[in-house]
Design a protein around this motif. Sequence first.
Motif, PDB file in Angstrom:
ATOM      1  N   ILE A 427     -28.552   7.775  17.099  1.00 37.29           N
ATOM      2  CA  ILE A 427     -27.488   7.157  15.927  1.00 37.29           C
ATOM      3  C   ILE A 427     -26.137   6.946  16.531  1.00 37.29           C
ATOM      4  O   ILE A 427     -25.100   6.412  16.380  1.00 37.29           O
ATOM      5  CB  ILE A 427     -27.839   7.666  14.559  1.00 37.29           C
ATOM      6  CG1 ILE A 427     -26.942   7.059  13.621  1.00 37.29           C
ATOM      7  CG2 ILE A 427     -27.214   9.213  14.511  1.00 37.29           C
ATOM      8  CD1 ILE A 427     -26.750   7.609  11.602  1.00 37.29           C
ATOM      9  N   TRP A 429     -25.588   6.805  19.674  1.00 40.05           N
ATOM     10  CA  TRP A 429     -25.730   5.196  20.072  1.00 40.05           C
ATOM     11  C   TRP A 429     -25.825   4.245  19.837  1.00 40.05           C
ATOM     12  O   TRP A 429     -24.643   3.936  20.468  1.00 40.05           O
ATOM     13  CB  TRP A 429     -27.215   5.347  21.328  1.00 40.05           C
ATOM     14  CG  TRP A 429     -27.187   4.915  21.929  1.00 40.05           C
ATOM     15  CD1 TRP A 429     -28.614   3.368  21.888  1.00 40.05           C
ATOM     16  CD2 TRP A 429     -27.075   4.042  23.658  1.00 40.05           C
ATOM     17  NE1 TRP A 429     -28.190   2.041  22.640  1.00 40.05           N
ATOM     18  CE2 TRP A 429     -27.515   2.206  23.310  1.00 40.05           C
ATOM     19  CE3 TRP A 429     -26.427   4.270  24.278  1.00 40.05           C
ATOM     20  CZ2 TRP A 429     -27.423   1.744  24.665  1.00 40.05           C
ATOM     21  CZ3 TRP A 429     -26.489   3.535  25.158  1.00 40.05           C
ATOM     22  CH2 TRP A 429     -26.566   1.594  25.794  1.00 40.05           C
ATOM     23  N   LEU A 430     -25.810   4.298  18.517  1.00 37.10           N
ATOM     24  CA  LEU A 430     -25.698   3.717  17.827  1.00 37.10           C
ATOM     25  C   LEU A 430     -24.671   2.636  17.707  1.00 37.10           C
ATOM     26  O   LEU A 430     -24.065   1.896  17.944  1.00 37.10           O
ATOM     27  CB  LEU A 430     -26.759   3.772  16.753  1.00 37.10           C
ATOM     28  CG  LEU A 430     -27.314   2.475  15.826  1.00 37.10           C
ATOM     29  CD1 LEU A 430     -28.594   1.862  16.663  1.00 37.10           C
ATOM     30  CD2 LEU A 430     -27.739   3.104  14.520  1.00 37.10           C
ATOM     31  N   GLU A 433     -23.001   1.455  21.144  1.00 37.83           N
ATOM     32  CA  GLU A 433     -23.105   0.279  20.895  1.00 37.83           C
ATOM     33  C   GLU A 433     -22.840  -0.744  19.730  1.00 37.83           C
ATOM     34  O   GLU A 433     -22.028  -2.103  20.389  1.00 37.83           O
ATOM     35  CB  GLU A 433     -24.446  -0.455  21.187  1.00 37.83           C
ATOM     36  CG  GLU A 433     -25.879   0.116  22.364  1.00 37.83           C
ATOM     37  CD  GLU A 433     -25.716  -1.493  22.893  1.00 37.83           C
ATOM     38  OE1 GLU A 433     -24.831  -0.555  23.949  1.00 37.83           O
ATOM     39  OE2 GLU A 433     -26.501  -2.015  22.587  1.00 37.83           O
TER      40      GLU A 433
END
Lengths: 448, 120
Positions: A427, A429-430, A433
Amino acid sequence: MSRRVELTTSRRGVLGMALAGAAAAGLGTAPAQAALVRSSARIVIIGAGAAGTAFANRLVQRLDGAQITLVDARAEHLYQPGLSLVAAGLKPPGYVVSRTTDWLPRGVTLVAEQAAAIDPEAKTVTTSGGQRLEYDFLIVAPGLVLDHDAIEGFSLDLVGKDGLGALYAGPEYAARTWQAASQFTETGGVGIFSRPETEMKCAGAPLKHTFLIDDIASRNGAAGKYEAHYVCPQSVLFSVPIVSEKVRMLFGERGIATHYGHTLKGIEPGRKLARFETSAPGADGEAVKSTVEMPYDYLHVIPPQRAPQVIRESGLSWADKWTDQGWLQCDMQTLRHLRYPEIFALGDIAGIPKGKTAASVKWQVPVVEDHLVAAIQGREGTAIYGGYTSCPMITRVGRAMLVEFDYDNNLVPSFPGLIAPLEELWISWLMKEVALKATYNAMLRGKA
Amino acid sequence: MQDMTLGTLIAVFEEMFGRWLFWGLVAVALVVTAAYLYVLIRDRAMSMHKFLWAQIAMPFGAVAAVAFVLRITRSGLRDIGGPIDVITLLGVAAMGAVGIAVLVYTAQSLARPLVRRPKT
């Protein structure tokens, strides 16, 4: 017949609900702002980067009648948190580039020249084109400069060739960094990841680059055929001890070797040799300096970072701290200059212990806004900047740690109990990104 | 995150998708929801036959939603690292499942309205 009547009613009901929903959603978009403050103050902002742009947008939402002038010659605005992604082949260079003018609000004047001189006594800024701008308040937000010349034998022309990377230098150089790094991830060899001894932009970025290239190499042709070395002048991996320890453990798991007390001083690109000055305590406790050479197949260079010349020559820098770097002397809680109360620092230029990141800018801007508007109204501001900095520390493609901390090295998680700061999570990383650039853009517009 | 308000969230979503796409998606979601409520009110009954097809579509919607999110974020199931990741992933799957079920049910109802047998 009765059925038809009911049908009509239902349609109305449905339409009503839809409108109510839209209205409720629309209500949220109205910026929650105080009444406009009337002012004829002349406010000059040096720099139209993240800090200068966000601040200008917030000011026009707070002040009515003020004369706001931005001074910046750069036509391109860079979303710098994206450079790490470009240098790992995860985003194209265009991902970080927009136009400076895209973000500026109506009602401000952009002088597309560099600030050439600041006279804090006469309260004027002179531009490279010879314009003399008088100010009542000055916001200093020019960012910092990368001192590539300090690395002997290195020049930006070399980036992308012979295993050399330098992602900080901008989107094109970040893309060329990936050219060199991707070759390393296929063929392997020795990868060296450096960081400078000076204060720097986003101290997590050297670690992120190491993690990302190591991860990609371990999944590609270089698997089992490469070594990764993280080489830094400091004696820790990160200024926040608890984060440093976590990164040390992760480096241990990944087999990334660490060399402390090593400062990159020069390279020999032809022979692929990096020269480091090392410092270790001798028998008498004094630091003993020596030089070591390390061969590399891939070397990531992050040069020393300093305040722009115009700031160092203005007499506004700290006289007794960071004397080789020249950061602006200011109160760490209000970012107000200690000798010239009408001058504030924002962003990378601020001479404070932490916070050369876009996340810090997001927290600094409302504080300076509060003190500036208060000064216009003849009162004292109350907002305080506690040193908040955030670093979505990417630990591999697909995972990151959402590390947030303050001046006191305390972790200050935005989502306590939900998103653990020292856990490698998808999450987090999400967020990096998908949501980070959007949040950054909203900040630029003064909406976040 | 500072000042996490509805306004901030909307501003972030507008930046993420672009203003027109974001509000377009909101409009599509509202229209489908409105159409769903409309057919329910119009028919005053759930058609179990149509609901069965909607249920059959649910796993496909769930998998498609997860695959879409993983694809646009260049990640895979191996990146799931903690409980919050599992919860997020299940949330995405649930939204995909419910979304497709509503869509399938509504589309069928609009295409083939419920035929009531006359009372004998």
